[in-house]
Design a protein around this motif. Structure first.
Motif, PDB file in Angstrom:
ATOM      1  N   GLU A 167      39.764  37.927  31.436  1.00  0.00           N
ATOM      2  CA  GLU A 167      39.965  39.376  31.325  1.00  0.00           C
ATOM      3  C   GLU A 167      39.700  40.118  32.643  1.00  0.00           C
ATOM      4  OE1 GLU A 167      37.643  37.560  29.895  1.00  0.00           O
ATOM      5  OE2 GLU A 167      35.691  38.505  30.185  1.00  0.00           O
ATOM      6  N   ILE A 168      38.977  39.484  33.565  1.00  0.00           N
ATOM      7  CA  ILE A 168      38.722  40.131  34.865  1.00  0.00           C
ATOM      8  C   ILE A 168      40.053  40.412  35.575  1.00  0.00           C
ATOM      9  CG2 ILE A 168      37.738  39.757  37.185  1.00  0.00           C
ATOM     10  CD1 ILE A 168      35.517  38.102  35.720  1.00  0.00           C
ATOM     11  N   GLY A 169      40.997  39.506  35.422  1.00  0.00           N
ATOM     12  CA  GLY A 169      42.316  39.690  36.036  1.00  0.00           C
ATOM     13  C   GLY A 169      43.015  40.931  35.523  1.00  0.00           C
ATOM     14  N   ALA A 170      42.864  41.183  34.218  1.00  0.00           N
ATOM     15  CA  ALA A 170      43.492  42.365  33.618  1.00  0.00           C
ATOM     16  C   ALA A 170      42.871  43.644  34.173  1.00  0.00           C
ATOM     17  CB  ALA A 170      43.342  42.316  32.094  1.00  0.00           C
ATOM     18  N   VAL A 171      41.538  43.637  34.305  1.00  0.00           N
ATOM     19  CA  VAL A 171      40.844  44.818  34.829  1.00  0.00           C
ATOM     20  C   VAL A 171      41.306  45.118  36.261  1.00  0.00           C
ATOM     21  CG1 VAL A 171      38.578  45.720  35.517  1.00  0.00           C
ATOM     22  CG2 VAL A 171      38.829  44.522  33.341  1.00  0.00           C
ATOM     23  N   LEU A 172      41.371  44.059  37.087  1.00  0.00           N
ATOM     24  CA  LEU A 172      41.792  44.255  38.480  1.00  0.00           C
ATOM     25  C   LEU A 172      43.265  44.681  38.561  1.00  0.00           C
ATOM     26  CD1 LEU A 172      39.973  41.279  40.288  1.00  0.00           C
ATOM     27  CD2 LEU A 172      39.231  43.656  40.096  1.00  0.00           C
ATOM     28  N   GLY A 173      44.072  44.157  37.654  1.00  0.00           N
ATOM     29  CA  GLY A 173      45.493  44.528  37.620  1.00  0.00           C
ATOM     30  C   GLY A 173      45.687  45.996  37.271  1.00  0.00           C
ATOM     31  N   GLU A 207      31.712  36.593  43.290  1.00  0.00           N
ATOM     32  CA  GLU A 207      31.170  36.437  41.936  1.00  0.00           C
ATOM     33  C   GLU A 207      32.265  36.737  40.888  1.00  0.00           C
ATOM     34  OE1 GLU A 207      28.081  35.429  41.213  1.00  0.00           O
ATOM     35  OE2 GLU A 207      28.291  35.667  39.048  1.00  0.00           O
ATOM     36  N   LEU A 208      32.987  37.804  41.122  1.00  0.00           N
ATOM     37  CA  LEU A 208      34.087  38.186  40.220  1.00  0.00           C
ATOM     38  C   LEU A 208      35.123  37.072  40.113  1.00  0.00           C
ATOM     39  CD1 LEU A 208      35.340  41.814  40.979  1.00  0.00           C
ATOM     40  CD2 LEU A 208      34.518  40.938  38.795  1.00  0.00           C
ATOM     41  N   ILE A 209      35.562  36.585  41.256  1.00  0.00           N
ATOM     42  CA  ILE A 209      36.619  35.570  41.282  1.00  0.00           C
ATOM     43  C   ILE A 209      36.113  34.253  40.686  1.00  0.00           C
ATOM     44  CG2 ILE A 209      38.175  34.229  42.783  1.00  0.00           C
ATOM     45  CD1 ILE A 209      38.998  37.177  42.649  1.00  0.00           C
ATOM     46  N   HIS A 210      34.855  33.950  40.957  1.00  0.00           N
ATOM     47  CA  HIS A 210      34.254  32.739  40.384  1.00  0.00           C
ATOM     48  C   HIS A 210      34.240  32.822  38.855  1.00  0.00           C
ATOM     49  CE1 HIS A 210      31.773  29.138  40.395  1.00  0.00           C
ATOM     50  NE2 HIS A 210      31.063  29.706  39.436  1.00  0.00           N
ATOM     51  N   ASN A 211      33.832  33.971  38.336  1.00  0.00           N
ATOM     52  CA  ASN A 211      33.820  34.173  36.881  1.00  0.00           C
ATOM     53  C   ASN A 211      35.233  34.103  36.301  1.00  0.00           C
ATOM     54  OD1 ASN A 211      31.057  34.440  36.342  1.00  0.00           O
ATOM     55  ND2 ASN A 211      31.056  36.552  37.070  1.00  0.00           N
ATOM     56  N   LEU A 212      36.170  34.635  37.038  1.00  0.00           N
ATOM     57  CA  LEU A 212      37.569  34.619  36.603  1.00  0.00           C
ATOM     58  C   LEU A 212      38.133  33.194  36.566  1.00  0.00           C
ATOM     59  CD1 LEU A 212      40.436  35.901  36.140  1.00  0.00           C
ATOM     60  CD2 LEU A 212      40.584  36.148  38.615  1.00  0.00           C
ATOM     61  N   LYS A 213      37.839  32.419  37.601  1.00  0.00           N
ATOM     62  CA  LYS A 213      38.462  31.093  37.706  1.00  0.00           C
ATOM     63  C   LYS A 213      37.733  30.000  36.945  1.00  0.00           C
ATOM     64  CE  LYS A 213      40.345  29.591  41.669  1.00  0.00           C
ATOM     65  NZ  LYS A 213      40.598  29.426  43.127  1.00  0.00           N
ATOM     66  N   TYR A 214      36.407  30.070  36.979  1.00  0.00           N
ATOM     67  CA  TYR A 214      35.647  28.914  36.488  1.00  0.00           C
ATOM     68  C   TYR A 214      34.786  29.184  35.267  1.00  0.00           C
ATOM     69  CZ  TYR A 214      37.103  27.398  41.108  1.00  0.00           C
ATOM     70  OH  TYR A 214      37.852  27.109  42.214  1.00  0.00           O
ATOM     71  N   LYS A 215      34.640  30.437  34.863  1.00  0.00           N
ATOM     72  CA  LYS A 215      33.748  30.746  33.742  1.00  0.00           C
ATOM     73  C   LYS A 215      34.496  31.288  32.524  1.00  0.00           C
ATOM     74  CE  LYS A 215      29.960  29.769  36.038  1.00  0.00           C
ATOM     75  NZ  LYS A 215      28.953  28.805  35.618  1.00  0.00           N
ATOM     76  N   GLY A 216      35.796  31.143  32.541  1.00  0.00           N
ATOM     77  CA  GLY A 216      36.583  31.541  31.372  1.00  0.00           C
ATOM     78  C   GLY A 216      36.800  33.038  31.229  1.00  0.00           C
ATOM     79  N   HIS A 217      36.416  33.832  32.238  1.00  0.00           N
ATOM     80  CA  HIS A 217      36.561  35.290  32.119  1.00  0.00           C
ATOM     81  C   HIS A 217      37.934  35.752  32.619  1.00  0.00           C
ATOM     82  CE1 HIS A 217      32.614  36.158  30.572  1.00  0.00           C
ATOM     83  NE2 HIS A 217      32.085  35.352  31.472  1.00  0.00           N
TER      84      HIS A 217
END
Ligand SMILES: [Zn+2]
Length: 227
Positions: free
Chosen positions: A88-94, A76-86
């Motif tokens: 910022e999820i990458g920054a949080v995981l980083g 769900e996280l990766i889907h939101n990151l790649k396809y839903k314009g989110h």
């Protein structure tokens, strides 16, 4: 105050479980932060991510932060990151992974962080490379430059993700190219990606980078597919 008001009318939801997020939470709710499946790869140099590249390419280090299960929270996280314009999820995981990696010393000798590139047409469609913010967070935390120029994806493929799922690796090597000069010799490159599955994309990227004299490769991913 303004943020509380905005939240009241437009409540934001957790990027992993979709429950409403509290004002002191950021993108991922506290419950998910505790429940997301951590690999703890950084504690074991001979971890399963590292072993994926045995006999394929020489790698100094490889690890992923989370386990990726089909239909799970990480998907769900990766889907939101790649396809839903989110993005910022990458920054949080980083930021999250930087904490773990700091204590392990894994990135001590790294000279440049290189996101697996998108083809320029795909980049235009998506508007961002989903790995860039993850890389920027690591870059800020470790004071290592992010290099988005040295590695280039030449081939645009509509069915790219399907091919990766099938583990198809033939032909993928010609997809990536390197643009380097003498100043890039003898460097340790950290390749970063979202999900490590078959490893064929990262293998192809590594082979391209290994054309640079004296290059060393390490790999860090947000997640790793797990059955
Ligand atoms: Zn949640």
């Amino acid at each position: 105050m303004l943020k509380s008001l905005i939240n009241l009318f437009f409540p934001t939801v957790c990027a992993a479980c979709k429950s409403f997020i509290l004002s002191n939470e950021n993108i991922i709710c506290t419950i998910c932060r505790h429940e997301l499946p951590l690999t703890n790869h950084h504690l074991n140099p001979e971890n399963e991510a590292f072993k994926k590249f045995y006999g394929r390419i020489p790698v100094e280090h490889a690890s992923a932060l989370l386990y990726f299960h089909k239909k799970g929270m990480v998907q769900e996280l990766i889907h939101n990151l790649k396809y839903k314009g989110h993005e910022e999820i990458g920054a949080v995981l980083g930021e999250w992974y930087a904490e773990d990696l700091k204590n392990s010393g894994i990135l001590n000798n790294v000279d440049a962080i290189i996101p697996v590139p998108l083809h320029k047409k795909r980049l235009k469609e998506r508007g961002y490379n989903q790995v860039t913010k993850f890389g920027m967070a690591l870059s800020d935390n470790f004071n290592i430059p992010l290099n988005t120029k040295i590695l280039i994806r030449n081939v645009y493929s509509k069915t790219q993700s399907k091919k990766n799922l099938l583990g198809r690796s033939e032909g993928i090597e010609s997809v990536f190219d390197v643009a380097f000069s003498e100043k890039d010799y003898n460097k340790h490159f950290l390749l970063i990606d979202d999900v490590l599955t078959t490893g064929s994309t990262l293998e192809a990227c590594s082979k391209a980078l290994l054309k640079i004299p004296g290059a060393k490769i390490s790999i860090v991913c947000m997640a790793m597919a797990h059955s």
